[in-house]
Write a protein that holds these residues in place. Sequence first.
Motif, PDB file in Angstrom:
ATOM      1  N   MET A  84       7.100   6.765  14.014  1.00 52.01           N
ATOM      2  CA  MET A  84       6.261   6.329  12.901  1.00 52.01           C
ATOM      3  C   MET A  84       6.401   4.832  12.742  1.00 52.01           C
ATOM      4  N   SER A  85       5.350   4.151  12.494  1.00 53.82           N
ATOM      5  CA  SER A  85       5.393   2.726  12.312  1.00 53.82           C
ATOM      6  C   SER A  85       5.529   2.385  10.849  1.00 53.82           C
ATOM      7  N   GLN A  86       5.602   1.113  10.539  1.00 50.76           N
ATOM      8  CA  GLN A  86       5.862   0.727   9.181  1.00 50.76           C
ATOM      9  C   GLN A  86       4.879  -0.296   8.686  1.00 50.76           C
ATOM     10  N   SER A  87       4.510  -0.203   7.353  1.00 51.07           N
ATOM     11  CA  SER A  87       3.888  -1.304   6.643  1.00 51.07           C
ATOM     12  C   SER A  87       3.162  -0.880   5.422  1.00 51.07           C
ATOM     13  N   ASN A  88       3.296  -1.698   4.368  1.00 52.45           N
ATOM     14  CA  ASN A  88       2.401  -1.544   3.258  1.00 52.45           C
ATOM     15  C   ASN A  88       1.429  -2.698   3.356  1.00 52.45           C
ATOM     16  N   GLU A  89       1.196  -3.119   4.549  1.00 53.77           N
ATOM     17  CA  GLU A  89       0.372  -4.258   4.819  1.00 53.77           C
ATOM     18  C   GLU A  89      -1.055  -3.891   5.108  1.00 53.77           C
ATOM     19  N   PRO A  90      -1.965  -4.842   4.864  1.00 57.76           N
ATOM     20  CA  PRO A  90      -3.351  -4.594   5.112  1.00 57.76           C
ATOM     21  C   PRO A  90      -3.640  -4.374   6.566  1.00 57.76           C
ATOM     22  N   GLU A  91      -4.193  -3.229   6.850  1.00 61.27           N
ATOM     23  CA  GLU A  91      -4.869  -3.076   8.114  1.00 61.27           C
ATOM     24  C   GLU A  91      -6.274  -3.561   7.865  1.00 61.27           C
ATOM     25  N   GLN A  92      -7.141  -3.452   8.838  1.00 56.62           N
ATOM     26  CA  GLN A  92      -8.500  -3.879   8.606  1.00 56.62           C
ATOM     27  C   GLN A  92      -9.174  -2.968   7.601  1.00 56.62           C
ATOM     28  N   ARG A  93      -8.743  -1.689   7.542  1.00 52.61           N
ATOM     29  CA  ARG A  93      -9.363  -0.774   6.612  1.00 52.61           C
ATOM     30  C   ARG A  93      -8.860  -0.981   5.194  1.00 52.61           C
ATOM     31  N   ALA A  94      -7.610  -0.664   4.950  1.00 51.86           N
ATOM     32  CA  ALA A  94      -7.114  -0.723   3.581  1.00 51.86           C
ATOM     33  C   ALA A  94      -5.639  -1.018   3.541  1.00 51.86           C
ATOM     34  N   PRO A  95      -5.249  -2.310   3.571  1.00 50.95           N
ATOM     35  CA  PRO A  95      -3.867  -2.694   3.523  1.00 50.95           C
ATOM     36  C   PRO A  95      -3.232  -2.247   2.229  1.00 50.95           C
ATOM     37  N   ARG A  96      -1.985  -1.851   2.254  1.00 53.82           N
ATOM     38  CA  ARG A  96      -1.392  -1.290   1.072  1.00 53.82           C
ATOM     39  C   ARG A  96      -0.040  -1.867   0.770  1.00 53.82           C
ATOM     40  N   THR A  97       0.240  -2.051  -0.505  1.00 52.87           N
ATOM     41  CA  THR A  97       1.571  -2.394  -0.960  1.00 52.87           C
ATOM     42  C   THR A  97       1.716  -1.972  -2.395  1.00 52.87           C
ATOM     43  N   PRO A  98       2.466  -1.014  -2.720  1.00 54.37           N
ATOM     44  CA  PRO A  98       3.067  -0.102  -1.799  1.00 54.37           C
ATOM     45  C   PRO A  98       2.371   1.232  -1.820  1.00 54.37           C
ATOM     46  N   GLY A  99       1.108   1.334  -2.144  1.00 55.95           N
ATOM     47  CA  GLY A  99       0.434   2.616  -2.173  1.00 55.95           C
ATOM     48  C   GLY A  99      -1.042   2.449  -2.341  1.00 55.95           C
ATOM     49  N   SER A 100      -1.759   3.542  -2.344  1.00 52.62           N
ATOM     50  CA  SER A 100      -3.187   3.481  -2.519  1.00 52.62           C
ATOM     51  C   SER A 100      -3.519   3.178  -3.961  1.00 52.62           C
ATOM     52  N   GLY A 101      -4.750   2.732  -4.237  1.00 52.65           N
ATOM     53  CA  GLY A 101      -4.992   2.093  -5.503  1.00 52.65           C
ATOM     54  C   GLY A 101      -5.926   2.752  -6.474  1.00 52.65           C
ATOM     55  N   GLU A 102      -5.948   2.152  -7.649  1.00 54.16           N
ATOM     56  CA  GLU A 102      -6.832   2.495  -8.737  1.00 54.16           C
ATOM     57  C   GLU A 102      -7.774   1.331  -8.937  1.00 54.16           C
ATOM     58  N   ALA A 103      -8.583   1.416  -9.989  1.00 56.15           N
ATOM     59  CA  ALA A 103      -9.492   0.321 -10.290  1.00 56.15           C
ATOM     60  C   ALA A 103      -8.704  -0.952 -10.527  1.00 56.15           C
ATOM     61  N   GLU A 104      -9.314  -2.081 -10.232  1.00 61.54           N
ATOM     62  CA  GLU A 104      -8.612  -3.349 -10.304  1.00 61.54           C
ATOM     63  C   GLU A 104      -8.194  -3.671 -11.725  1.00 61.54           C
ATOM     64  N   ALA A 105      -6.954  -4.132 -11.865  1.00 66.19           N
ATOM     65  CA  ALA A 105      -6.439  -4.444 -13.196  1.00 66.19           C
ATOM     66  C   ALA A 105      -7.048  -5.732 -13.711  1.00 66.19           C
ATOM     67  N   GLN A 106      -7.164  -5.828 -15.022  1.00 63.68           N
ATOM     68  CA  GLN A 106      -7.620  -7.028 -15.666  1.00 63.68           C
ATOM     69  C   GLN A 106      -6.525  -7.506 -16.609  1.00 63.68           C
ATOM     70  N   LEU A 165      -3.443 -12.778   3.297  1.00 63.12           N
ATOM     71  CA  LEU A 165      -2.493 -12.126   2.406  1.00 63.12           C
ATOM     72  C   LEU A 165      -1.642 -11.114   3.165  1.00 63.12           C
ATOM     73  N   GLY A 166      -2.271 -10.360   4.051  1.00 58.70           N
ATOM     74  CA  GLY A 166      -1.547  -9.369   4.836  1.00 58.70           C
ATOM     75  C   GLY A 166      -0.508  -9.993   5.748  1.00 58.70           C
ATOM     76  N   ASP A 167      -0.883 -11.060   6.440  1.00 63.03           N
ATOM     77  CA  ASP A 167       0.049 -11.722   7.351  1.00 63.03           C
ATOM     78  C   ASP A 167       1.235 -12.312   6.595  1.00 63.03           C
ATOM     79  N   LEU A 168       0.944 -12.939   5.449  1.00 64.16           N
ATOM     80  CA  LEU A 168       2.010 -13.560   4.659  1.00 64.16           C
ATOM     81  C   LEU A 168       2.984 -12.511   4.133  1.00 64.16           C
ATOM     82  N   THR A 169       2.438 -11.405   3.645  1.00 66.20           N
ATOM     83  CA  THR A 169       3.289 -10.341   3.116  1.00 66.20           C
ATOM     84  C   THR A 169       4.110  -9.687   4.219  1.00 66.20           C
ATOM     85  N   LEU A 170       3.475  -9.435   5.367  1.00 65.31           N
ATOM     86  CA  LEU A 170       4.186  -8.800   6.474  1.00 65.31           C
ATOM     87  C   LEU A 170       5.325  -9.677   6.975  1.00 65.31           C
ATOM     88  N   GLU A 171       5.115 -10.993   7.042  1.00 65.06           N
ATOM     89  CA  GLU A 171       6.183 -11.883   7.474  1.00 65.06           C
ATOM     90  C   GLU A 171       7.381 -11.815   6.526  1.00 65.06           C
TER      91      GLU A 171
END
Length: 215
Positions: free
Chosen positions: A1-23, A141-147
């Motif tokens: 199994m690989s690792q990451s809560n990072e954005p793939e091209q589809r839906a990068p995640r940290t640390p899980g799937s999401g809800e509506a955007e917070a305000q 954002l994904g690259d920075l977080t993954l690093e």
Amino acid sequence: MSQSNEPEQRAPRTPGSGEAEAQPARAGEARTPDFPSSAPRRLTDPASMRALSHPVRLALIEVLTLQGALTATQAAELIDETPTTCSFHLRQLAKYGFVEEAGPMPGRSRPWRITRLGWSVEGAAAGTSAGREHAVAARHLGDLTLERQLERHRAHDHGTKRSHTVWWVTPNEADELQGEIEKLVMRYRDRLQDPESRPADAEAMEVVILTHPFA
């Protein structure tokens, strides 16, 4: 199994799937006094992604997630920055709804807290100007977080605690597997919000799940 809560091209995640955007909370709006919303924030606009794409801001989000509400001075001591720098970046994070003031404290203390536990990046329509802007912001954002995650990973002796595999799956099957993995790794998510629920010997463990085409 690989690792990451990072954005793939589809839906990068940290640390899980999401809800509506917070305000950001409106003035006088009631919020739970102790904890942020447990639903991850779904990032859909490039401006929010760019606002988060800074090492100090990511460090502030991380330390507020682990420690709870902190003043700029307290956060500065933990992430090795100056209070002035932290104060500036906390205000910028608040502007985009990532943090908010935690409420009054004795004296002139001004603590901050996160508004959501985690975030995810949603995909945008490809082939359009807006889609390209979204992709660039998400990738940065994904690259920075993954690093940052890889730096922490390399800093520890993991022994044999690594694994890798390859799936031959359809896109729908891949989504299903990703969902099942997320449910598993979120088993102890409530402990982020409730320190009293943590066993005496518990420590913070970062889980990174990476899935991508093997090509």
